[in-house]
Design an enzyme around this catalytic site. Structure first.
Site, PDB file in Angstrom:
ATOM      1  CE  LYS B  95       3.963   3.005   1.209  1.00 58.81           C
ATOM      2  NZ  LYS B  95       4.321   3.295   2.584  1.00 58.81           N
ATOM      3  N   GLY B 156       1.787   6.013  11.736  1.00 60.66           N
ATOM      4  CA  GLY B 156       2.385   6.017  13.067  1.00 60.66           C
ATOM      5  C   GLY B 156       1.410   6.191  14.214  1.00 60.66           C
ATOM      6  CB  ALA B 182      -0.388   4.523   7.037  1.00 60.04           C
ATOM      7  N   GLY B 183      -1.220   3.216   9.921  1.00 61.81           N
ATOM      8  CA  GLY B 183      -2.221   3.354  10.983  1.00 61.81           C
ATOM      9  C   GLY B 183      -2.642   2.052  11.623  1.00 61.81           C
ATOM     10  CG  ASN B 204       7.787   0.411   9.643  1.00 61.00           C
ATOM     11  OD1 ASN B 204       8.438  -0.340  10.375  1.00 61.00           O
ATOM     12  ND2 ASN B 204       8.331   1.483   9.111  1.00 61.00           N
ATOM     13  CB  THR B 205       4.545   2.335  13.530  1.00 59.39           C
ATOM     14  OG1 THR B 205       4.986   3.268  12.552  1.00 59.39           O
ATOM     15  CG2 THR B 205       4.721   2.920  14.924  1.00 59.39           C
TER      16      THR B 205
END
Lengths: 385, 255
Positions: B95, B156, B182-183, B204-205
């Protein structure tokens, strides 16, 4: 048969395959599976898939022609504005080594044959230049020995600097030849499959290179590979079922879009016209049919340029202004040398709209659109190294 | 089933390994998510060391590790990271993250394109993290990216699919799988991306920092499945008016 849901939802996966035009039976199956809800969904969707296109082309959409017109007009206005582009064809030659049942240039037809000398080409294009044309389509029969890429390159170089855009509609060429012509100033290529139905294709293409269905089918991709700014595809209407022809055309279009995102695409809708040889259309395509097909393609692909040729009558062409088509030919003569010498015989087909460029421009302005005669300059382009 | 570079994935939820309170919580959450693709920061792990925290707790039979170049600021650094990882047995999947701005961690489009081109040439399977720029997606595809990973919002931020319109264009144009990365801060964000036709999402976050990461991982798994199912089923279109057949005004010219 192809999985309909798959084709509808996942054109992405479909396009990783080589270009495969399903058989007309398979296309018919897709169309038969449509219901009026599919028509309504396609009329309201931002993205219309193959299934939606099938619905819009199907007999079910017959009752929705008014709504299709509204939707098509809305999309065309938003994407192309209040403009219509104009171009004129220049017939370079009517020599042809193919025998195609429907074409006036077909090898066995006894017509006056000629190929324009470079001087004659200059005379023809000068007349068009003075009439105010900036976009020219060079047309010829397929006679590679008489009219090869050397000749075309010379013509392109001759026209360079004078015309904004020069397209060609000649025999299919190799990728190398297309890139050579691109460097010489050719901006676009039109190559129509005539019919996507293999059986009928074989039936009407009796002799010559054009008998090779696949070589022709792969030509738009070669043009795009060579860096052409624009490629035009289409089917000759009057050979096979226009609804399925439209669906095949949509599949071809979607495939080209996925593979060649840098290439602008256009679609033409030539209906068979009277021509030498006296070929009678195998199927009748009415004005209403043609109209449904134009709207369906517009709703299916919001960005595709749609061409309306002088094969159609002035009344129809004026009526369609703003509803979907984005480009019109005007003042066309389909015989080589026909602009300089009105008596030139050996035309490809007789035109349906005899008006001059000035008259066509006036009709366009009358409904509040701007006739655009220059939209590029081949001096801007450099060949793909 | 989702297929990227010949490898098949049952789950369309990709997960990350950062920001968890402990490697045990991470293990539980990732196992609960049913995710099969887990990205790990090369700078954080030693792929070769079985004693490494992350490597130790995650079952390599269950999870396919997708090393990322997090921290690389330009193409050169990313390529170096990738090659070092490969040399130490990290495989050839990557990645690609090139983030020169440590504040926003937004990806650098120019360096990402350069690095993708070179890494593909060197035999890597490259999944570039990118801003949701449709032309960049096509350019990355053209140089051989195995998938594209446009962001929904800055990493994040949990802001969701702020780039919706751009991602929609990317999905409609791309030939390679599109993974929204992301996001995505809530299961509904992931579901939306999947409904739009994204091939997968990476979260993830939102899982790692949730009150209950394990429960949140399950919620995301369900949302991703629901979104995918809805996409396959074919969403109804939103219409402002009931469609009655309208008169053919304006078509009076037809014969």
């Amino acid at each position: 048969m192809i999985d309909i849901k798959f084709a509808e939802k996942d054109t992405k996966i479909m396009s990783q395959e080589p270009l495969i035009i399903p058989s007309f039976q398979e296309l018919q199956n897709i169309m038969d599976s449509c219901c009026s809800e599919d028509v309504e969904a396609a009329l309201h969707a931002d993205h219309v898939g193959i299934k939606g296109l099938a619905a819009l082309l199907s007999p079910l959409a017959h009752d929705y022609l008014g709504q299709m017109a509204t939707r098509s007009q809305e999309i065309t206005l938003r994407r192309f504005g209040r403009t219509v582009q104009l171009y004129a064809p220049v017939y370079l030659s009517n020599f042809c080594t193919n025998r195609c049942a429907y074409c006036g240039f077909s090898a066995e037809n006894k017509i006056d044959r000629r190929i324009l000398t470079l001087e004659e080409v200059e005379q023809e294009v000068d007349i068009l230049y003075k009439r105010g044309f900036n976009h020219i389509l060079l047309v010829s029969g397929e006679a590679p020995k008489k009219l090869g890429v050397d000749y075309l390159e010379k013509v392109a170089l001759l026209m360079r600097g004078k015309f904004a855009a020069v397209s060609i509609e000649v025999q299919p060429l190799s990728t190398e030849d297309y890139s050579r012509l691109f460097r010489a100033g050719i901006t676009a290529v039109a190559v129509y499959q005539e019919t996507y139905e293999r059986g009928i294709y074989d039936q009407v293409h009796l002799a010559g290179q054009k008998c090779d269905y696949d070589f022709r089918l792969e030509t738009p991709a070669r043009c795009a590979e060579a860096g052409m700014r624009e490629v035009g595809i289409g089917a000759l209407l009057g050979l096979a079922d226009w609804r399925l022809e439209g669906l095949a055309l949509g599949i071809h279009l979607a495939w080209l879009r996925k593979q060649y995102w840098r290439t602008a695409l256009t679609v033409s809708f030539p209906r068979l016209r009277p021509a030498a040889g006296g070929f009678a259309p195998l199927l009748n395509v009415s004005e209403r049919d043609l109209t449904q097909m134009v709207f369906a393609l517009r709703i299916f692909d919001q960005d595709v340029g749609l061409l309306m040729s002088t094969r159609e009558e002035a009344r129809y062409r004026d009526g369609m202004l703003g509803l979907g088509p984005t480009r019109l030919s005007a003042g066309s003569c389909t015989a080589p040398g026909g602009y300089a010498n009105a008596d030139s015989g050996g035309e490809q087909f007789s035109v349906g709209d005899e008006r001059s460029l000035v008259e066509v421009c006036a009709a366009i302005r009358k409904i509040g659109l701007d006739p655009v005669r220059k939209d590029w300059d081949c001096e801007f382009q450099v060949g793909k190294s | 089933m989702l297929e990227i570079a010949g490898r098949k994935f049952r789950s369309r939820l990709f997960t990350g390994t950062g920001k968890f309170s402990s490697s045990e919580v991470m293990r539980q959450a990732l196992e609960a998510s049913n995710s099969e693709m887990v990205t790990v920061a090369l700078r954080r792990v030693d792929l070769n060391d079985p004693g490494d925290d992350i490597m130790q707790v995650l079952d390599r039979e269950k999870f396919f590790f997708l090393p990322n170049t997090s921290g690389a600021r330009d193409a050169q650094e990313a390529i170096r990271l990738a090659k070092l990882a490969k040399a130490s047995g990290g495989g050839n999947w990557l990645k690609l993250e090139v983030t020169p701005d440590p504040r926003t961690l937004l990806p650098d489009p120019i360096e990402t394109l350069k690095a993708t081109e070179e890494l593909v040439r060197d035999g890597f399977v490259v999944l570039p993290y990118m801003n949701a720029d449709p032309i960049l997606a096509l350019r990355l595809q053209d140089v051989g990216a195995a998938a594209v990973m446009p962001l929904g919002a800055p990493i994040g931020t949990n802001k969701g699919l702020l780039t919706r319109d751009q991602v929609e264009i990317i999905i409609s144009q791309a030939k390679v799988p599109v993974v929204v990365d992301a996001g995505l801060g809530a299961p509904s964000h992931a579901a939306l991306a999947m409904e739009m036709g994204a091939d997968a999402v990476l979260v993830n976050t939102a899982i790692a920092v949730a009150g209950d990461p394990v429960a949140m991982a399950i919620a995301f798994a369900k949302a991703v499945e629901a979104g995918r199912e809805a996409y396959k089923a074919g969403l109804g279109t939103q219409g402002s008016e009931a469609s009655a057949s309208s008169p053919e005004t304006g078509l009076g010219f037809l014969r």
